[in-house]
Design a protein around this motif. Structure first.
Motif, PDB file in Angstrom:
ATOM      1  N   ASP A   1      -5.859  -4.332   1.527  1.00 35.03           N
ATOM      2  CA  ASP A   1      -5.960  -3.479   2.700  1.00 35.03           C
ATOM      3  C   ASP A   1      -4.578  -3.389   3.320  1.00 35.03           C
ATOM      4  N   SER A   2      -4.321  -2.248   3.916  1.00 36.66           N
ATOM      5  CA  SER A   2      -3.012  -1.989   4.496  1.00 36.66           C
ATOM      6  C   SER A   2      -3.174  -1.091   5.706  1.00 36.66           C
ATOM      7  N   GLN A   3      -2.293  -1.273   6.664  1.00 37.29           N
ATOM      8  CA  GLN A   3      -2.305  -0.424   7.848  1.00 37.29           C
ATOM      9  C   GLN A   3      -0.902  -0.363   8.425  1.00 37.29           C
TER      10      GLN A   3
ATOM     11  N   GLN B   1      -4.487   3.569   7.547  1.00 43.06           N
ATOM     12  CA  GLN B   1      -5.266   2.359   7.310  1.00 43.06           C
ATOM     13  C   GLN B   1      -6.100   2.631   6.078  1.00 43.06           C
TER      14      GLN B   1
END
Length: 133
Positions: free
Chosen positions: A110-112, A121
């Motif tokens: 996951d990345s944001q 996101q």
């Protein structure tokens, strides 16, 4: 006085140096090095179109929304099965990526952050699908 200073350095300095050593080793991101090299496919949890990429070192996965940019990175977590990296790309935003390894050919991530002035996101699963095209 000098003898007291030497005692204090030995008593407190050596343990502190030992405690500091793992911090340097921690920033190795060895988990990414252990991933299988080759073609990978990212499947986004929100149903967005899957994306293919070539994994040569594993570090390509850290900055998917800022790929190819020279960004400053700060390793927040670095273990055998999980990493978290926070990065800043001068003039073009920042991000924070967490990657969990299930096997050498399957990860959850996951990345944001902010890219091009807009927030992003995503949560995705990535797996090796073959050789790089």
């Amino acid at each position: 006085m000098a003898r007291n200073r030497a005692f204090l350095t030995a008593a407190f300095g050596a343990p502190l140096a030992i405690l500091a050593a793992p911090v340097v080793a921690q920033a190795s991101l060895a988990m990414l090095d252990s991933l299988d090299k080759g073609g990978w496919e990212l499947r986004f949890r929100d149903g967005a179109t899957a994306r293919k990429l070539c994994v040569r070192s594993g570090r390509e996965l850290i900055q998917l929304r800022h790929s190819g940019e020279n960004c400053n990175r700060f390793v927040v977590q670095d273990s055998a099965d999980e990493i978290t990296v926070q990065y800043t790309c001068r003039g073009n935003g920042y991000g924070r990526t967490h990657i969990r390894k299930e096997s050498t050919s399957l990860i959850q991530m996951d990345s944001q952050g902010i890219a091009g002035g807009k927030p992003f996101q995503f949560t995705a699963e990535a797996r090796r699908i073959g050789n790089c095209d």
